[in-house]
Scaffold this motif. Sequence first.
Motif, PDB file in Angstrom:
ATOM      1  N   ALA B 199       0.840  -1.205   0.000  1.00  0.00           N
ATOM      2  CA  ALA B 199       0.000   0.000   0.000  1.00  0.00           C
ATOM      3  C   ALA B 199       0.869   1.247   0.000  1.00  0.00           C
ATOM      4  O   ALA B 199       0.589   2.235  -0.705  1.00  0.00           O
ATOM      5  CB  ALA B 199      -0.920  -0.016   1.214  1.00  0.00           C
ATOM      6  N   GLU B 200       1.937   1.206   0.768  1.00  0.00           N
ATOM      7  CA  GLU B 200       2.810   2.380   0.863  1.00  0.00           C
ATOM      8  C   GLU B 200       3.442   2.688  -0.492  1.00  0.00           C
ATOM      9  O   GLU B 200       3.501   3.840  -0.932  1.00  0.00           O
ATOM     10  CB  GLU B 200       3.882   2.097   1.916  1.00  0.00           C
ATOM     11  N   SER B 201       3.947   1.633  -1.168  1.00  0.00           N
ATOM     12  CA  SER B 201       4.562   1.852  -2.485  1.00  0.00           C
ATOM     13  C   SER B 201       3.557   2.471  -3.446  1.00  0.00           C
ATOM     14  O   SER B 201       3.867   3.384  -4.214  1.00  0.00           O
ATOM     15  CB  SER B 201       5.025   0.509  -3.087  1.00  0.00           C
ATOM     16  N   PHE B 202       2.374   1.920  -3.401  1.00  0.00           N
ATOM     17  CA  PHE B 202       1.324   2.410  -4.301  1.00  0.00           C
ATOM     18  C   PHE B 202       1.053   3.898  -4.055  1.00  0.00           C
ATOM     19  O   PHE B 202       1.043   4.719  -4.978  1.00  0.00           O
ATOM     20  CB  PHE B 202       0.051   1.571  -4.090  1.00  0.00           C
ATOM     21  N   CYS B 203       0.838   4.219  -2.778  1.00  0.00           N
ATOM     22  CA  CYS B 203       0.490   5.608  -2.450  1.00  0.00           C
ATOM     23  C   CYS B 203       1.646   6.548  -2.788  1.00  0.00           C
ATOM     24  O   CYS B 203       1.444   7.642  -3.358  1.00  0.00           O
ATOM     25  CB  CYS B 203       0.157   5.736  -0.959  1.00  0.00           C
ATOM     26  N   ASP B 204       2.857   6.136  -2.475  1.00  0.00           N
ATOM     27  CA  ASP B 204       4.006   7.002  -2.757  1.00  0.00           C
ATOM     28  C   ASP B 204       4.172   7.219  -4.261  1.00  0.00           C
ATOM     29  O   ASP B 204       4.478   8.324  -4.714  1.00  0.00           O
ATOM     30  CB  ASP B 204       5.281   6.396  -2.167  1.00  0.00           C
ATOM     31  N   GLN B 255      -5.485  -3.027  -0.582  1.00  0.00           N
ATOM     32  CA  GLN B 255      -6.492  -2.109  -1.141  1.00  0.00           C
ATOM     33  C   GLN B 255      -7.135  -1.282  -0.030  1.00  0.00           C
ATOM     34  O   GLN B 255      -7.317  -0.063  -0.163  1.00  0.00           O
ATOM     35  CB  GLN B 255      -7.586  -2.904  -1.862  1.00  0.00           C
ATOM     36  N   SER B 256      -7.506  -1.951   1.057  1.00  0.00           N
ATOM     37  CA  SER B 256      -8.185  -1.218   2.129  1.00  0.00           C
ATOM     38  C   SER B 256      -7.235  -0.198   2.759  1.00  0.00           C
ATOM     39  O   SER B 256      -7.652   0.907   3.133  1.00  0.00           O
ATOM     40  CB  SER B 256      -8.731  -2.183   3.180  1.00  0.00           C
ATOM     41  N   ARG B 257      -5.937  -0.505   2.826  1.00  0.00           N
ATOM     42  CA  ARG B 257      -4.992   0.474   3.367  1.00  0.00           C
ATOM     43  C   ARG B 257      -4.857   1.672   2.422  1.00  0.00           C
ATOM     44  O   ARG B 257      -4.829   2.824   2.857  1.00  0.00           O
ATOM     45  CB  ARG B 257      -3.607  -0.185   3.551  1.00  0.00           C
ATOM     46  N   VAL B 258      -4.756   1.359   1.126  1.00  0.00           N
ATOM     47  CA  VAL B 258      -4.658   2.459   0.144  1.00  0.00           C
ATOM     48  C   VAL B 258      -5.903   3.338   0.243  1.00  0.00           C
ATOM     49  O   VAL B 258      -5.827   4.571   0.293  1.00  0.00           O
ATOM     50  CB  VAL B 258      -4.509   1.904  -1.290  1.00  0.00           C
TER      51      VAL B 258
END
Lengths: 480, 658
Positions: B199-204, B255-258
Amino acid sequence: MMEAKVQEFLKTLQAAVSQLNLYPAHHPNSETALRRGWKATTELAAQDDDVVIGLKGYAFFLNGELLAYTSLTYANLYQDLSDREIEAITLAGETDRTDYANLVEFAAGHTDDLPGGGSIRLNESRLVDGDDDSAFADLRFSYSGVVGTLRTLDHRIAREGSFEMAPVMQAVEELIDQSLDASGAALLLSTVKSHDEYTFYHSVNTCLMAVATGQYLGLTQKDLIPIGAGAMLHDIGKVAVSPKTLNHPGRLDREQWKEITIHPQEGAQAIMAAGGPGHEVAATIALEHHARFDGLGYPRLGPDGHPHLASRLVAVSDVYDAVTTRRSYRRAETPHRALQILLQGAGGAFDPDIVRAFISMMGIFPPGSVLRLLSGELVVISHHQSDSPDLHGFLVRTAAGEDVEPEPVAVPEHQVGQQVLAESVGIEPAALLERAGVAEQVLASSLPKVDEGAIERSGVDEEALKDQAARSLSSIVDRD
Amino acid sequence: MTVPPTRAADPVDVFDAIGIGWGVYELYPNPINQQAFLSAVERLSVLHDSSITFEVGAASISCGGEELPIVRGGTERLSLRLFVHEIEWLEIITAPTVQEMKDFYDLLAVDETEARQGGGIGAALEAGGVGSILVTQRGLLSEVLEKPWEEREGESEADAGDGGTRASRVARMIAGGASATEVAESIVGEAGGDTSEIAESFCDAFRMIYPDAEPGAALDDSVPELLNAYRHAPRTRPPVDTFAETFFLLPVESQSRVLSNFLSHREEGLHSLLLDQFGGAELAELTPHLDAETFEELVAYARHVVDSATGTADELLPMVSAARDVKLARQSAADRIREMIEGIGGLGGATGGLAGQLRTEIAATDELGRRLVRLLFNIEDRPDRFTRLVDSWCSRISGEVRAGNLDEAIVLLRIATESAELSPTKRRAVDQGLVELVRNDYAVFNDAAHDPEHREALGVLLGGFGEPAADHLMQRLSVEEDLATRRVLIDLLVIVGSSHPDPIVRFFTADEWYVVRNAVAIAGRIGGEHWVPRLRPLVDHSDHRVVIETLRALTPIAPDEAIRDLVASLAHENPRVRESAVLLLRASDSPAREAALIAALTDRSMDPARQEIAELLHELGTPTAVSTLADIAKKPFLVSATRRDARRVARVVLGRAA
């Protein structure tokens, strides 16, 4: 939300007045209309404060705020209420049914006793500071006038089987007068959609765009009047098609399809029977607006038959508006998707020269397009400026999703991220015209001039385009 | 490439089912709710343990080398759609689900350029988890996109040249045009399956591509360059699309974290851009995995989107509909439209001439009106509407006559009367319409009839009205009491009857003497030898007025033949007939007159008319006539009483002359 409630209030009031003019007060139809109207009134009045609906300068106001769409949609009712010298309707708290019935009786002209003191009061409170004196008011009023004319026409044909051409020509002439001086605003105005009265609004939009195309090509007002009348009346034959079939959500069966395909000849005959100057062009357009450039479509015009050039011109505007409007049987498409459909049909369904002219006039992002920029903001394209390559419009929503007072922007094309459906993001492009400063700017714009050199050959496979059109177009637009 | 083996299922039936599904898909916004769609997919269940491969041609579909018959519109459109997408092979490797078919059609519905730019339909099917359908597309672009993203990135100007952080690598992948599958695999792989890190990679990565998403956030140096390269690469689609699709390929926990991350920042920068890509249904699927706080954020977001102050998640989420509605509209619209606009430059001529052409065509209202009528006469098959059309057409004819445009009226008339395509039923309606026209507007035609300039054209016009119209006029004449109107009708019938004599002849046997007389008068005015055999029997009519009119009619038409009847009429029992016969004989210049009178002079049947015959011969004054009279007058002895009577009248006539 409030504007929707006001619209419901006015819609049901209009219906109740009509019913009362047709039937006695205790007739079931009148009672049903009164009951519905009272319900809508009650819902509108369920506010902490009084609700004041003002009428001034051909516009409705809600507690002093101009109601753009309402003014456009209910011009006929405005006229009726004005004729009864109603300048303001105040809903004071919980609405009494008898008060509502009195209002309807007064509005219908059945009594001259002005209701007062009850839960519905007339002309007690104004809350309207000034007229709708926007530069755009005249065009809006003409638009409403034409919709009203069509509404009357529709009733008359349904009742008597015929109509008179003179009022139609007069309404079209007025609309053309207004739109010729404000072609940019007319194109933006043509994005107005009505799902309840689709055919009327679609007809006026088609008229505005066909006239703009004609003007763009260099036609004079005299030439444009019969074309405008044809565009406006092109779907008049739908009065002979049952609403059930017109709005059937799924695939049509053979009988329903037959019913639909009859509307061009039905319309042409009605116009022919009405006669009058210019009726030949108008009837031809009505007959041929579903006949394709390549001889297919309906009705079939015979082995050597091709639609008249005026019909070909109107067909392009007709499809553009139909495709960009949500119907019970298909979704709305974005303006650019509509342009794609036209392009795919060029040479097949549509006259390629007309398509070319239409798109040159409308631009890649036609007025009314809602664009999400790469930076996230939403912008409504309002007009074109021939001296600028940028897209001209108004920023209406920030990247954070916050609606803002429209702010003029010039956007370079490469900043466009995507085009979105206006209704899916809750934006009504034509309503922009009511905002201070917008109308003036759009009115100051003009149609671009025909530039033959602007569109050059690029080697795109014409045959592939035509094939696509032949196969995919019919399911999209033939019913409209 | 060789065709994979095909087994078991009937290819025609399978392709027909796929075509029906496509047809339903084209028509309905929610095809999976349609029974026809479900039935079509159900038919594909025959493939549960087999596969089938179709080869797509320009206008054909083949299977195992055999071209399939295309029997429905849906299959025809589907085959074309496949071809437009440059699909070479379509392989159904097992029975697809309803959703898989819908996904497949979704991809087919996408603009072909957009689909190719997105990596091709095959890649999209794979990315979307559609395992039952494989496609192979022709075309350079899809070949390019089938390369690993690293190779493509190496060709791109956007290559930053270093590995960078995990997020920046993801950002570069996306800017370089990697597919969602590739991006998701990379994120998941590099994070070692850690849902939090994923999730972190995605958001960043999102914030790197869209720096405005988090104002003031530190950016990898390579990202602005990447972004710039992206924005100037017209064939690369917006990264938000890749992010949106990648999102759904991540583990649900990620997904839920993102979602939680983006919802909590939704009012900052561009976070809403990603959120706006999700439909309410998609978000609703995630709600069981959200903590209470995120759930409340989601509800708040939904309220904001649908502009509602109240409402539960169940009520609000179905109304969130930004992303899927605009799926087709994604991508840089400007490039596609411009390409097509340029393409159309070759389709037609200059637009400059259109105005002139339009102006000319609009001005030709007569021609336009005729064309309209012609089209409608051919198209309209409903009896009641055809009758209305005929009425309208008749009004136009009448209007043209009233305006003195008889030539135009004739042209209009001929649209129907000379059309070979009218059915007998339509033709009857046309005849009836013309009868009505004559009935209602005869005064208009009469006015025209009295204008010498129009007379000939009116003859052509009324002649074109046909026999029923003439018949109607005759009937009208038979009952008309007003003298002036009768004259009008006779005038019109003289014109109509020249081409349609039968209705007039039919009235020769009418009961009323005056009807017969009028018909005879009309025939006489029309003229023509063809009338003689029809008129001559009327010389023996019981009413003397008919006889007189017949003699009058016959004399100019057939002067020689009429002589016999005129002479015979000299002995008619009615003195009016006799008078008329005398007058007509006097006026006649037929050479037969002399011989007929000479013969009649000694004819026993002419006893009552002997005197008149002798008078006429004397008036004739020809040598033969005079000598005939003189010869008989000189005869001293005659046996026959008839001849004696002839001698008597000859002497009287000659004596009087002397």
